[in-house]
Design a protein around this motif. Structure first.
Motif: not given
Ligand code: FAD
Length: 417
Positions: A407-417
């Motif tokens: 659960g720490f794929d960069k693109n997924v995480l950054n899009s959730q911020r």
């Protein structure tokens, strides 16, 4: 609509994070901790960007950054000191929040300070060992003794009970009485801290070796860095397949240097004096690498498991604490949406049980660290300064698929911020 009230059994990292996450959405909790006093114990832990994003939402990021190290890179080496793989981490990798390497005790004390400030001094009940519960369609009643188990304490009543009581969880034992002790990996860990001159850029985590003998290290305290030193957390790992004591895991057991130093005597990384790292240790603890088998249910009407109680995992991949933080945030977000508490607990289980079970199993295969064994198996001795015996494409794939899984794929995480 009145918000439910909760009881949290266990004032460890996840129990206190949960108390703060629930407070943020207006849910009151009381925390019952077996220790007579919450003390800054343990050594280093890693907070990966997915959990740091959550901790930022809880208003803890500034306090954490003030004491922790913002990890810049992760490096894998073979025992001959040659590099296998290097990747940037946290902000250096383009995440919107840092990856933090921190002393477990520092993190714990920050959580405790905020719990007391926000929930009140009397929200944490020390010397309360959770023992059993009764529940009906209206409420749940938790029963406690003191730490020694010999004196009964007052019971507590609430709408729900969370067992955040660690790898030897009492609540889990009630749900699964026949489960037995944790599952031992066959690896023994000696965990220590040493203050010495910085290695590499003073902010890097490295792992070296292979499945039978491994060294992991990362600096964890910024205060030391400011004095030109590095407060280095390290883990020496050695295969001991049949250690009879491994299942009686005790986080406070002292370790002896002579149990592992001789095995590393020929190691030469070039940029870090390993013998001096070990010999100058401020503390050494011995802890087996253990986990728990995934289980089919965490929630039983008004009671549910969280953190290590639900999904204790091997430290490969540095995900244990972070997954517990995600549990807490997920439950708080669900409770904020409202509804029947039994259903909310079930939804929390639905959201978190399967992903964490997959991580437990992936970590048994050494998670992303398996690249070190891949090199050990593949190398014919012809590699020059860097190991090229396993292709870059394969190494990249191991790293990125674990990030997606955990659960720490960069693109997924950054899009959730
Ligand atoms: C003393 C200690 C030292 C540790 N050191 C490290 C370390 O150096 N590195 C690392 O990676 N991980 C360490 N861990 C484990 C790490 O904290 C967890 O893997 C992770 O943070 C998940 O947190 P948790 O809150 O689920 O479990 P934990 O952090 O283990 O917290 C569980 C809490 O529940 C309490 N508890 C247990 N039984 C009961 C009961 N019946 N009633 C009430 N309270 C109860 C425990 O005292 C503890 O405070 C340590 C854990 C402990 C307890």
């Amino acid at each position: 609509m009145t918000k439910p009230h909760g009881i949290i059994a266990g004032g460890g990292l996840v129990g206190l994070t949960l108390a703060l996450a629930l407070h943020r959405v207006g849910v009151k909790t009381r925390i019952f901790e077996t220790a007579p006093e919450i003390l800054p114990l343990g050594v280093g832990v890693n907070l990966l960007p997915h959990s740091v994003q959550s901790l930022e939402k809880l208003g803890l990021l500034d306090d954490l950054k003030a004491v922790a190290i913002e990890t810049s890179s992760l490096n894998y080496f073979a025992e001959d000191g040659k590099k296998i793989w290097q990747e940037p981490r946290g902000l250096a990798a383009g995440y919107s929040v840092p990856q933090l390497s921190i002393h477990r005790g520092d993190f714990h004390m920050i959580l405790l300070k905020h719990v007391k400030e926000r929930l009140g001094e009397d929200a944490v009940y020390n010397d309360h060992r959770f023992q059993s519960f009764d529940q009906d369609e209206n409420q749940i009643i938790a029963h406690f003794t003191d730490h020694s188990g010999s004196n009964t304490k007052n019971s507590a009543t609430a709408d729900f009970l969370i067992g955040a009581d660690g790898i030897n969880s009492r609540l889990r034992k009630i749900f699964y009485p026949d489960e037995g002790p944790p599952h031992y990996s066959g690896q023994m860990l000696w965990r220590g801290v040493t203050e010495m001159d910085p290695y590499l850029d003073g902010k890097s985590m490295f792992m070296a070796g292979h499945n039978d003998l491994k060294l992991v290290a990362y600096p964890i305290r910024s205060e030391s860095t400011k004095r030109g030193k590095s407060y280095i957390n390290w883990i020496a790992e050695r295969r001991i397949p049949s250690d009879m004591n491994a299942k009686q895991a005790d986080w406070n057991e002292a370790g002896l240097l002579e149990e592992f130093i001789p095995y590393f005597k020929d190691w030469d990384l070039g940029w870090l004096d390993i013998q001096s790292l070990f010999e100058n240790a401020i503390s050494v603890h011995k802890f087996p690498m253990i986990d728990r088998n995934p289980i089919p249910r965490w929630s039983f009407e008004r009671a549910a498991l969280m953190g290590d109680a639900a999904h204790a995992m091997y430290p490969n991949g540095s995900n244990g604490v972070s997954q517990g933080v995600l549990d807490a945030m997920t439950f708080a977000e669900l409770i904020e949406q409202g509804g029947d508490i039994v259903q909310i607990l079930k939804s929390y289980e639905d959201a978190r049980l399967e992903p964490t079970s997959k991580i437990v199993l992936a970590n048994r295969e050494t998670g992303p660290e398996r690249v070190m064994q891949m090199v050990k198996d593949a190398c014919t001795g012809d590699c020059k300064d860097v190991h090229t015996c396993v292709s870059e494409t394969v190494l990249k794939d191991v790293a990125s698929s674990y990030k997606k899984l955990a659960g720490f794929d960069k693109n997924v995480l950054n899009s959730q911020r």
